[in-house]
Design a protein around this motif. Structure first.
Motif, mmCIF file in Angstrom:
data_model
loop_
_atom_site.group_PDB
_atom_site.id
_atom_site.type_symbol
_atom_site.label_atom_id
_atom_site.label_comp_id
_atom_site.label_asym_id
_atom_site.label_seq_id
_atom_site.Cartn_x
_atom_site.Cartn_y
_atom_site.Cartn_z
ATOM 1 N N ARG A 101 0.814 -1.225 0.000
ATOM 2 C CA ARG A 101 0.000 0.000 0.000
ATOM 3 C C ARG A 101 0.842 1.267 0.000
ATOM 4 O O ARG A 101 0.319 2.369 -0.101
ATOM 5 C CB ARG A 101 -0.990 0.007 1.160
ATOM 6 C CG ARG A 101 -0.410 0.219 2.520
ATOM 7 C CD ARG A 101 -1.505 0.073 3.587
ATOM 8 N NE ARG A 101 -1.099 0.602 4.859
ATOM 9 C CZ ARG A 101 -1.517 1.743 5.370
ATOM 10 N NH1 ARG A 101 -2.350 2.496 4.693
ATOM 11 N NH2 ARG A 101 -1.121 2.147 6.549
ATOM 12 N N TYR A 102 2.181 1.098 0.097
ATOM 13 C CA TYR A 102 3.078 2.260 0.083
ATOM 14 C C TYR A 102 3.891 2.321 -1.204
ATOM 15 O O TYR A 102 4.320 1.301 -1.726
ATOM 16 C CB TYR A 102 4.067 2.198 1.256
ATOM 17 C CG TYR A 102 3.405 2.266 2.614
ATOM 18 C CD1 TYR A 102 2.979 3.478 3.138
ATOM 19 C CD2 TYR A 102 3.197 1.111 3.352
ATOM 20 C CE1 TYR A 102 2.365 3.541 4.376
ATOM 21 C CE2 TYR A 102 2.589 1.167 4.595
ATOM 22 C CZ TYR A 102 2.177 2.383 5.103
ATOM 23 O OH TYR A 102 1.564 2.444 6.329
ATOM 24 N N THR A 103 4.115 3.535 -1.662
ATOM 25 C CA THR A 103 5.049 3.800 -2.741
ATOM 26 C C THR A 103 6.301 4.398 -2.112
ATOM 27 O O THR A 103 6.206 5.284 -1.271
ATOM 28 C CB THR A 103 4.453 4.819 -3.741
ATOM 29 O OG1 THR A 103 3.262 4.270 -4.291
ATOM 30 C CG2 THR A 103 5.422 5.147 -4.836
ATOM 31 N N ILE A 104 7.470 3.915 -2.521
ATOM 32 C CA ILE A 104 8.727 4.413 -1.983
ATOM 33 C C ILE A 104 9.194 5.582 -2.836
ATOM 34 O O ILE A 104 9.369 5.454 -4.044
ATOM 35 C CB ILE A 104 9.790 3.296 -1.970
ATOM 36 C CG1 ILE A 104 9.327 2.157 -1.072
ATOM 37 C CG2 ILE A 104 11.135 3.851 -1.517
ATOM 38 C CD1 ILE A 104 10.183 0.911 -1.149
ATOM 39 N N VAL A 105 9.361 6.729 -2.196
ATOM 40 C CA VAL A 105 9.812 7.935 -2.889
ATOM 41 C C VAL A 105 11.076 8.424 -2.195
ATOM 42 O O VAL A 105 11.029 8.900 -1.060
ATOM 43 C CB VAL A 105 8.726 9.034 -2.863
ATOM 44 C CG1 VAL A 105 9.221 10.280 -3.576
ATOM 45 C CG2 VAL A 105 7.428 8.527 -3.468
ATOM 46 N N GLU A 106 12.198 8.299 -2.858
ATOM 47 C CA GLU A 106 13.471 8.725 -2.281
ATOM 48 C C GLU A 106 13.746 10.163 -2.698
ATOM 49 O O GLU A 106 13.569 10.530 -3.850
ATOM 50 C CB GLU A 106 14.596 7.804 -2.757
ATOM 51 C CG GLU A 106 15.812 7.881 -1.901
ATOM 52 C CD GLU A 106 16.736 6.692 -2.080
ATOM 53 O OE1 GLU A 106 17.800 6.720 -1.475
ATOM 54 O OE2 GLU A 106 16.402 5.760 -2.818
ATOM 55 N N ASP A 107 14.183 10.980 -1.735
ATOM 56 C CA ASP A 107 14.467 12.381 -2.082
ATOM 57 C C ASP A 107 15.965 12.673 -2.141
ATOM 58 O O ASP A 107 16.369 13.785 -2.418
ATOM 59 C CB ASP A 107 13.747 13.338 -1.138
ATOM 60 C CG ASP A 107 14.363 13.404 0.243
ATOM 61 O OD1 ASP A 107 15.302 12.644 0.532
ATOM 62 O OD2 ASP A 107 13.900 14.224 1.041
ATOM 63 N N PHE A 108 16.796 11.659 -1.893
ATOM 64 C CA PHE A 108 18.249 11.752 -2.027
ATOM 65 C C PHE A 108 18.892 12.790 -1.109
ATOM 66 O O PHE A 108 19.981 13.255 -1.368
ATOM 67 C CB PHE A 108 18.656 11.976 -3.483
ATOM 68 C CG PHE A 108 18.133 10.904 -4.389
ATOM 69 C CD1 PHE A 108 18.716 9.652 -4.404
ATOM 70 C CD2 PHE A 108 17.042 11.142 -5.206
ATOM 71 C CE1 PHE A 108 18.220 8.648 -5.228
ATOM 72 C CE2 PHE A 108 16.542 10.150 -6.029
ATOM 73 C CZ PHE A 108 17.131 8.898 -6.047
ATOM 74 N N SER A 109 18.205 13.140 -0.033
ATOM 75 C CA SER A 109 18.793 14.055 0.948
ATOM 76 C C SER A 109 18.956 13.352 2.286
ATOM 77 O O SER A 109 19.097 13.999 3.309
ATOM 78 C CB SER A 109 17.916 15.297 1.105
ATOM 79 O OG SER A 109 16.696 14.954 1.731
ATOM 80 N N PRO A 115 1.419 6.409 1.136
ATOM 81 C CA PRO A 115 0.293 5.516 0.876
ATOM 82 C C PRO A 115 -0.260 5.755 -0.528
ATOM 83 O O PRO A 115 -0.361 6.895 -0.973
ATOM 84 C CB PRO A 115 -0.740 5.890 1.922
ATOM 85 C CG PRO A 115 -0.090 6.847 2.847
ATOM 86 C CD PRO A 115 1.156 7.341 2.203
ATOM 87 N N ILE A 116 -0.582 4.692 -1.207
ATOM 88 C CA ILE A 116 -1.107 4.800 -2.569
ATOM 89 C C ILE A 116 -2.521 5.387 -2.550
ATOM 90 O O ILE A 116 -2.850 6.237 -3.351
ATOM 91 C CB ILE A 116 -1.087 3.424 -3.255
ATOM 92 C CG1 ILE A 116 0.365 2.977 -3.430
ATOM 93 C CG2 ILE A 116 -1.818 3.456 -4.585
ATOM 94 C CD1 ILE A 116 0.525 1.551 -3.879
ATOM 95 N N ILE A 117 -3.332 4.956 -1.590
ATOM 96 C CA ILE A 117 -4.727 5.376 -1.557
ATOM 97 C C ILE A 117 -5.051 6.264 -0.363
ATOM 98 O O ILE A 117 -5.748 7.251 -0.481
ATOM 99 C CB ILE A 117 -5.662 4.144 -1.526
ATOM 100 C CG1 ILE A 117 -5.450 3.320 -2.794
ATOM 101 C CG2 ILE A 117 -7.114 4.553 -1.387
ATOM 102 C CD1 ILE A 117 -6.168 2.003 -2.798
ATOM 103 N N GLU A 118 -4.528 5.930 0.795
ATOM 104 C CA GLU A 118 -4.894 6.607 2.028
ATOM 105 C C GLU A 118 -4.437 8.063 2.073
ATOM 106 O O GLU A 118 -3.673 8.517 1.238
ATOM 107 C CB GLU A 118 -4.323 5.862 3.248
ATOM 108 C CG GLU A 118 -4.987 4.533 3.520
ATOM 109 C CD GLU A 118 -4.350 3.406 2.714
ATOM 110 O OE1 GLU A 118 -3.392 3.654 1.958
ATOM 111 O OE2 GLU A 118 -4.825 2.281 2.825
ATOM 112 N N ASP A 119 -4.874 8.715 3.098
ATOM 113 C CA ASP A 119 -4.534 10.119 3.349
ATOM 114 C C ASP A 119 -3.024 10.289 3.546
ATOM 115 O O ASP A 119 -2.340 9.399 4.038
ATOM 116 C CB ASP A 119 -5.280 10.552 4.613
ATOM 117 C CG ASP A 119 -5.224 12.033 4.861
ATOM 118 O OD1 ASP A 119 -4.395 12.725 4.243
ATOM 119 O OD2 ASP A 119 -6.017 12.511 5.680
ATOM 120 N N SER A 120 -2.524 11.439 3.188
ATOM 121 C CA SER A 120 -1.094 11.712 3.332
ATOM 122 C C SER A 120 -0.655 11.740 4.792
ATOM 123 O O SER A 120 0.532 11.691 5.076
ATOM 124 C CB SER A 120 -0.736 13.038 2.658
ATOM 125 O OG SER A 120 -1.393 14.095 3.298
#
Length: 78
Positions: A20-28, A35-40
């Motif tokens: 249910r999670y997408t991994i987003v790396e910000d490189f910092s 979450p793909i669907i749920e609230d931020s």
């Protein structure tokens, strides 16, 4: 085990066990598990330098439980 190796293992663990999670790396030095669907408000912050996790106090019970399970996994890595 290097920190980079720990991160790769952790990312694979999340992809397999927490779809249910997408991994987003910000490189910092941080990575966001969004979450793909749920609230931020259910977003999880992963520190790629020391393998710690943070979530908002008011995140859903499911997210707080996910953080706990992820922390247990991280602590098992040597």
């Amino acid at each position: 085990m290097t920190q980079v190796e720990k991160n790769v293992i952790f990312y694979n663990y999340v992809e397999v066990n927490f779809p249910r999670y997408t991994i987003v790396e910000d490189f910092s030095g941080f990575c966001f598990l969004k979450p793909i669907i749920e609230d931020s408000e259910d977003e999880i912050l992963y520190n790629t330098n020391n393998s710690t996790l943070e979530g908002m106090e008011w995140a859903s019970a499911d997210t707080l439980n996910d953080i706990n399970l992820m922390e247990i996994f991280i602590s098992s890595l040597t």
